[in-house]
Write a protein that holds these residues in place. Structure first.
Motif, mmCIF file in Angstrom:
data_model
loop_
_atom_site.group_PDB
_atom_site.id
_atom_site.type_symbol
_atom_site.label_atom_id
_atom_site.label_comp_id
_atom_site.label_asym_id
_atom_site.label_seq_id
_atom_site.Cartn_x
_atom_site.Cartn_y
_atom_site.Cartn_z
ATOM 1 N N THR A 1 9.550 35.895 36.758
ATOM 2 C CA THR A 1 10.841 36.552 36.528
ATOM 3 C C THR A 1 10.731 38.060 36.758
ATOM 4 O O THR A 1 11.658 38.670 37.290
ATOM 5 C CB THR A 1 11.400 36.278 35.112
ATOM 6 N N ILE A 2 9.592 38.648 36.391
ATOM 7 C CA ILE A 2 9.416 40.078 36.657
ATOM 8 C C ILE A 2 9.476 40.329 38.159
ATOM 9 O O ILE A 2 10.156 41.241 38.641
ATOM 10 C CB ILE A 2 8.071 40.596 36.106
ATOM 11 N N MET A 3 8.772 39.487 38.907
ATOM 12 C CA MET A 3 8.746 39.715 40.350
ATOM 13 C C MET A 3 10.122 39.475 40.956
ATOM 14 O O MET A 3 10.559 40.205 41.853
ATOM 15 C CB MET A 3 7.699 38.818 40.993
ATOM 16 N N LEU A 4 10.820 38.477 40.435
ATOM 17 C CA LEU A 4 12.163 38.205 40.953
ATOM 18 C C LEU A 4 13.125 39.348 40.635
ATOM 19 O O LEU A 4 14.106 39.548 41.358
ATOM 20 C CB LEU A 4 12.693 36.881 40.390
ATOM 21 N N ASN A 5 12.839 40.102 39.576
ATOM 22 C CA ASN A 5 13.649 41.293 39.293
ATOM 23 C C ASN A 5 13.610 42.257 40.477
ATOM 24 O O ASN A 5 14.632 42.761 40.918
ATOM 25 C CB ASN A 5 13.111 42.044 38.070
ATOM 26 N N TYR A 6 12.391 42.496 40.967
ATOM 27 C CA TYR A 6 12.258 43.426 42.112
ATOM 28 C C TYR A 6 12.966 42.870 43.336
ATOM 29 O O TYR A 6 13.667 43.590 44.044
ATOM 30 C CB TYR A 6 10.786 43.673 42.425
ATOM 31 N N VAL A 7 12.754 41.586 43.568
ATOM 32 C CA VAL A 7 13.390 40.983 44.735
ATOM 33 C C VAL A 7 14.911 41.172 44.648
ATOM 34 O O VAL A 7 15.552 41.565 45.617
ATOM 35 C CB VAL A 7 13.029 39.484 44.829
ATOM 36 N N ALA A 8 15.448 40.931 43.455
ATOM 37 C CA ALA A 8 16.895 41.058 43.278
ATOM 38 C C ALA A 8 17.351 42.488 43.539
ATOM 39 O O ALA A 8 18.351 42.715 44.232
ATOM 40 C CB ALA A 8 17.283 40.630 41.859
#
Lengths: 535, 352
Positions: B147-154
């Motif tokens: 979820t942390i990494m998906l934050n950046y992607v978003a």
């Protein structure tokens, strides 16, 4: 309890009094005297005595939960006794922590290896005691020392190999070298063969004999009787936290040891009528199941259960019973073979489907599988049937009905305290088990896998649970009962299967067998061989 | 004995945060005394700034709206044993999709465009979170990491979109405005501040989440998986399905938070729209003890001290004091679990 161990008391008392009389323990590498260790809710060691002569291989045997590991953890200083004394080489020694134990030249090889997978053999062995040259790690010095050790004791391992690349047997040798590197004279091995193949076990026995010939003292924890006979000099048997026998290996046999391990007579006779056996409802064919480490734990088991009978599976803990039950109930993958329920092949279908088909399960570990301990009882009472029309109309739970039926179960099964709002965690073990049994039987199953239903419970709860199981049998439920308690197997079962190292050693009926016969089967003798010998 | 224990537990959920708030206000007061300020004046200003005027109250409620939703998002995840740190990313994706759909709603009547835009924002957040749920189930990847990494992607996706394909005229990194029919009606307007109907959506979400958790099969399964996955599996509850579902519901709530900002506050997507609200959600879920109603109160608490802090600044006390207050509240709520587990551990040992 006293009755069970009575026949061995004489052996036990004689030895203890002789030893106590002179109080000269100089011939003994280890003497543990009247060790008491309490844990929340259990007396793990109840005035335990252990005498280990210098230079012998001493077996410490007993079923799982008998208190063997607890005793050895105290010798190694991992935990401290509530009372009792420890003498090392005749001198009273206080062992408060593992450092004290290492100073006293005691080394322990744990059941679960304490190795760093990514490091090499050398790095693991010297970990914490690295030889140095100035500020640098002198790995070549370490390597030489390890080579010397492995040559001297026949412990062959490649010093530069990385641990995770080594087979289990070699990893164990690394553990032994580690202990020897720290100068141990007394080696404690906690169930060293549990993870080994038969060939690796043979290798280990050779090593143990070499160690012995070089003057080391070895304490060998196990519950496998043939290993005791194969390699040890004397034996201390424990059962339920007490010593039930101290014998020389040369003066005993598997039969006697088995009896000492599992207790003698069946005390709890449950009143029951003869089973009214119906049609076959459940069958397992050539079942193969792996345990967590990937080793095969169930090796081709066949069994069947008919309506209205209780089939008991006896055996020393850790012989594949847990995996068998998990495979039957869908919690563990079946590698090979079939599980057939109501003439349908259910081999790898979900636990949910099995439940819908009418299979119940009283799990071995009630806290892990049986209850959600942070759920109130009314939630625990519907686990597994929470989406049945009785408790759920599509997406909403029918709370009034859930509470009503929970109230009823609490009353009928006499759960104390009689409140459905209490959390599962706040019940005593016996009442937790009552909740699980009430739940599983209230679902009206046709077949029920029952594992260790009374472990750790008091007599009253045991009686109640036994009666419930019998009454369910009489209602036509087919029951597979797995228990380490031989008494329980004897008093409940209509047929008894004995499991050893993942296989069924034979099938008997309780009135046409003896504890000795079962004990021998539990120790790995096949029924047909035993009967052939008798004939 | 047992009923007393139960009572202790039931009250605990309320007592712990309340004590934490009181103690933190007290400690912050000491800090203020040490730097030579009068805590009574400061707190007076704080309260006045948060509740004293109509504008303050509106501001307060507008701040609380998305915080309730991100708090619910994280809290729901916690109930399922999942630590959703990605509420921010889910919020961004939800807001972005809602903006896109909202901008194309000019020909629709409000009774179609408002629910549609809301639904799209929720679905966007849900799908974004479900990626992490799926990764956990299929590949064993821990949701904290994914979820942390998906934050950046978003964040990067959103930056790209509002700098290119979906940019408002003028070269500023923001999207075009959404249609009027997709905006929440204003309930009150005072000067430059207005109260949108979004707060009712947030309160409705509190009720819906409460019902899901307490009254439905889904809630039962999700809680069972969170509390004891082994027992859940034994009871025939699918761990995989419920993990993905719980992440999706959590993500939908975060997506809704972003959608609220679009439909009720900014009427477009801006890079700063999310702020740290996803992370505030963690704080709020913790203070609210993962209980939907508790979370609503916790969100108002946080929005109140933040709204009031400006007035405090005007009164001559640094507004950063509220960060101290917030920090101490979290510390006490979190540390209380430590103290409680120690108590239980000791009790267990004594009972032996």
């Amino acid at each position: 309890m006293v009755g069970e161990i009575f026949p061995y008391l004489f052996v036990f008392e004689r030895m203890v009094f002789v030893e106590k009389g002179k109080k000269d323990y100089s011939d003994y590498a280890v003497v543990m005297e009247q060790i008491v260790k309490k844990f929340p809710g259990v007396l793990a060691n109840d005035h335990v005595d252990l005498f280990v002569k210098r230079g012998e291989i001493h077996a410490l045997v007993g079923e799982n939960g008998a208190g063997k590991t607890t005793l050895m953890s105290q010798l190694y200083g991992l935990i401290n006794p509530n009372s009792g004394k420890i003498y090392i080489n005749g001198v009273e020694t206080k062992i408060k922590n593992p450092n004290d134990a290492i100073t006293a030249k005691i080394g322990m090889v744990h059941q679960h290896f304490m190795l760093v997978d990514r490091l090499s053999v050398v790095e693991n062995v010297v970990l914490g005691m690295e030889p140095s040259r100035g500020p640098f790690f002198a790995i070549d010095k370490a390597r030489d020392q390890i080579k010397k050790l492995s040559k001297r004791f026949g412990l062959y391992v490649e010093p530069n190999a990385i641990i995770e690349d080594l087979p289990v047997g070699s990893q164990q040798r690394v553990e032994i070298i580690k202990v020897l590197y720290r100068g141990a004279e007394i080696l404690v091995l906690d169930e060293p063969t549990a993870v080994l193949t038969p060939q690796e076990t043979e290798e280990l026995f050779k090593i143990l004999r070499t160690l012995k010939s070089q003057g080391k003292t070895i304490i060998f924890i196990t519950h496998k009787l043939h290993e005791i006979m194969a390699v040890t000099d004397s034996v201390t048997v424990m059962r339920l936290g007490k010593v039930t026998g101290i014998v020389k290996t040369s003066e005993t046999n598997s039969r006697e040891l088995a009896r000492m391990m599992v207790g003698r007579d069946v005390l709890l006779r449950v009143e029951k009528d003869k089973a009214k056996v119906g049609t076959e409802i459940f069958k397992v064919e050539d079942l193969h199941v792996k345990e967590n480490r990937g080793i095969e734990a169930v090796k081709g088991v066949n069994l069947s259960v008919r309506r209205g009978e209780i089939v008991g599976v006896a055996g020393v803990a850790g012989n594949g019973q847990t995996e068998l039950v998990e495979a039957i109930t869908g919690l563990r993958k079946v590698e090979e073979g079939h599980v057939i329920f109501k003439k349908t092949n259910i081999t790898n279908i979900s636990p949910k489907r099995r439940r819908e088909m009418g299979m119940g399960h009283i799990p071995e570990d009630r806290l892990k599988h049986g209850l959600v301990t942070s759920f109130p009882l009314y939630y625990n009472f519907i686990l597994g049937r929470h989406d049945s029309p009785q408790f759920c109309d599509g997406s909403f739970l029918k709370m009034p009905e859930i509470k009503r039926s929970s109230e009823e179960l609490v009353k009928r099964f006499d759960v104390r305290p009689p409140s459905i709002d209490i959390l599962g965690a706040n019940l005593s073990g016996g009442n937790q088990q009552k909740v699980i049994i009430a739940r599983e039987f209230s679902f009206n199953p046709d077949f029920m896998a029952v594992a260790q239903p009374t472990r750790g419970l008091d007599i009253g709860a045991i009686e109640f649970i036994h009666k419930t199981i019998i009454s369910m049998r009489d209602k036509g439920v087919g029951i597979l009962l797995v228990s380490m308690e031989l008494e329980e197997i004897f008093s409940l079962s209509d047929r008894i299967l004995v499991m050893y190292e993942g296989q069924i050693m034979g099938e008997v009926t309780p009135d046409a067998t003896s504890t000795e016969e079962i004990g021998l089967m539990m120790a790995g003798h096949r029924l047909e061989d035993l009967r052939a010998q008798e004939a | 004995m047992v009923s007393r224990l139960k009572k202790f537990y039931m009250n605990d959920k309320i007592i712990v945060p309340v004590i934490a708030v009181v103690v933190s206000l007290f400690i912050a007061a000491i800090v203020m005394l040490l730097i030579g300020k009068n805590p009574f004046i400061a707190y007076g200003a704080l309260i006045y700034g948060a509740f004293g005027t109509e504008g303050a109250l509106i501001n307060n409620i507008m701040k609380a709206t998305p915080l309730i939703l991100t708090g619910l998002a994280v809290g729901f995840g916690f109930r399922a044993g999942l630590f959703n740190i990605g509420a921010n990313g889910q919020l961004i994706i939800g807001a972005l999709l809602a903006t896109y759909v909202g901008a194309h709603m000019s020909t629709f009547p409000f009774y179609l465009s408002i629910p549609l835009t809301l639904a799209v924002g929720m679905v966007g957040g849900a799908l974004w979170a479900a990626i992490a749920g799926w990764l956990k189930v299929a590949r064993g990847a821990h949701e904290v990491i994914t979820t942390i990494m998906l934050n950046y992607v978003a964040v990067f996706i959103a930056n790209f979109v509002v700098n290119g394909p979906f940019q408002a005229p003028g070269g500023v990194p923001k999207s075009p405005e959404i249609a009027y029919s997709a905006r929440f009606p204003d309930l009150l307007t005072t000067g430059a501040t207005w109260l949108s109907a979004g707060i009712f959506v947030a309160l409705a979400a509190v009720a819906v989440v409460y019902v899901i958790i307490e009254k439905t099969k889904t809630g039962y399964e999700v809680k069972a998986v969170g509390l004891n996955p082994y027992a859940a599996e034994y009871g025939g509850i699918s761990i995989s399905k419920n993990t993905i579902l719980a992440m999706a519901i959590s993500g939908a709530l975060a997506g809704l938070a972003g959608t609220m900002q679009v439909m009720g506050v900014y009427y477009r997507y801006l890079g700063s729209l999310g702020g740290g609200m996803g992370f505030d959600g963690i704080t709020i879920a913790l203070i609210g003890q993962n209980d939907p109603i508790g979370i609503a109160f916790a969100a108002f608490l946080i929005s109140s001290i933040r709204t009031g802090s400006n007035q405090m600044q005007i009164a001559g006390v640094s507004k950063n004091i509220v960060i101290i207050i917030q920090g101490i509240i979290i510390f006490l709520v979190a540390a209380n679990r430590l103290v409680k587990s120690l108590m239980f551990w000791k009790k267990g040992a004594e009972e032996a």
